[in-house]
Design a protein around this motif. Sequence first.
Motif, short mmCIF file in Angstrom:
data_model
loop_
_atom_site.label_atom_id
_atom_site.label_comp_id
_atom_site.label_asym_id
_atom_site.label_seq_id
_atom_site.Cartn_x
_atom_site.Cartn_y
_atom_site.Cartn_z
N ASP A 114 0.80 -1.22 0.00
CA ASP A 114 0.00 0.00 0.00
C ASP A 114 0.83 1.27 0.00
OD1 ASP A 114 -2.48 -1.28 -0.06
OD2 ASP A 114 -2.44 -1.61 2.10
N GLN A 115 2.14 1.12 0.17
CA GLN A 115 3.02 2.28 0.09
C GLN A 115 4.43 1.83 -0.27
OE1 GLN A 115 1.13 2.17 3.33
NE2 GLN A 115 2.36 0.37 3.64
N ARG A 116 5.16 2.70 -0.92
CA ARG A 116 6.52 2.39 -1.32
C ARG A 116 7.29 3.69 -1.50
NH1 ARG A 116 8.37 -1.65 -0.12
NH2 ARG A 116 7.38 -3.17 -1.46
N VAL A 117 8.56 3.70 -1.10
CA VAL A 117 9.42 4.86 -1.30
C VAL A 117 10.28 4.63 -2.54
CG1 VAL A 117 11.36 6.19 -0.39
CG2 VAL A 117 9.51 5.51 1.13
N THR A 118 10.28 5.60 -3.42
CA THR A 118 11.12 5.54 -4.61
C THR A 118 12.16 6.65 -4.54
OG1 THR A 118 9.32 4.69 -5.98
CG2 THR A 118 11.17 5.69 -7.13
N LYS A 119 13.41 6.28 -4.75
CA LYS A 119 14.49 7.26 -4.80
C LYS A 119 15.06 7.29 -6.22
CE LYS A 119 15.89 6.36 -0.01
NZ LYS A 119 16.99 5.93 0.87
N THR A 120 15.24 8.47 -6.74
CA THR A 120 15.86 8.59 -8.06
C THR A 120 17.21 9.27 -7.90
OG1 THR A 120 14.77 10.71 -8.50
CG2 THR A 120 13.62 8.71 -9.21
N LEU B 38 1.61 6.10 -2.38
CA LEU B 38 0.56 5.51 -1.57
C LEU B 38 -0.59 5.04 -2.45
CD1 LEU B 38 0.36 8.32 1.14
CD2 LEU B 38 1.70 6.23 1.26
N ARG B 39 -1.15 3.90 -2.09
CA ARG B 39 -2.33 3.44 -2.81
C ARG B 39 -3.53 4.35 -2.53
NH1 ARG B 39 -3.26 -1.27 -5.14
NH2 ARG B 39 -1.52 -2.26 -4.05
N ASN B 40 -3.64 4.81 -1.27
CA ASN B 40 -4.78 5.65 -0.89
C ASN B 40 -4.30 7.00 -0.37
OD1 ASN B 40 -6.98 3.63 -1.20
ND2 ASN B 40 -5.88 2.58 0.44
#
Length: 275
Positions: A82-88, A101-103
């Motif tokens: 339902d949540q994930r952190v993305t780093k670029t 976040l999904r919601n």
Amino acid sequence: MPWIDAYEQCPCNSGQKYKFCCEKLVQKPTKKVPYTIYPERFVVGIICRCSDGFKKYYDEQRHHIRENVLWAEDKGLAFGIDQRVTKTYKFGKLDSIVIRLRNVPAKVESATFIAHELHHLILDQRGFIGVAPVRIEFDYIASSLSSMLTDPIIQSELSTYGLDIKNDFIAECETSLRALSGLNEPSDQINRMHWVFNYVSNILEWEVVCEKHGYVENELVKYFDSMFPVIAEEGKQLYEQIKTYGFETPQKQKALIKDIVGRYDPKGKVIKAPF
């Protein structure tokens, strides 16, 4: 789209209707960030109001994150996530942090998960820098290795705020069990690596939950031991190595990561370790 109506009171606690408040600050997807971006006060407003533990955590810890954090809605997250952190990264340096976040706004039952993702960023500030993928398609491998060593620390520290790490751990195990149902043990080295890291991560988090809340059955490990004994045995060997090294400081984690990457990805085709 957010799950609240445009004419409901805005979750940011301004007292205004959403349409005349945070809706004006929503950013449309771009080529660089292909997600709808929402104001942080809008995303966390409900859980700050309804969860005393999260509010205390947020007030005490949020300022430690110095980078700009973007809060995005992502309905395409994998099942059970339902949540994930993305780093670029750009030219070898951190370019942006996106919490997907999904919601949105976040619901109160997500309080511990949101705090968990924020605490990953706080550990970064303390020198727990983790690893990055060689290519974006290997992000799940790099994330599983980093999380294996940082998640137990995060869970232990979140428990001091009264956040519900026990029930969240049980819920994650149940989700993982549903996802594993009917799957065969992977034969390729990359996915075997992913399964081993997740197996060990589960054991390390389970130890924290038992220490803080008393003994809890670990149904996921039982399932792995029964259905995937080769993966489980490899995981137990890695677990013993981690316990021998220790992983509670950035220096110990760096040494561990170097050894683990050398063992599982000696040619550096999947994981880019910070050496």
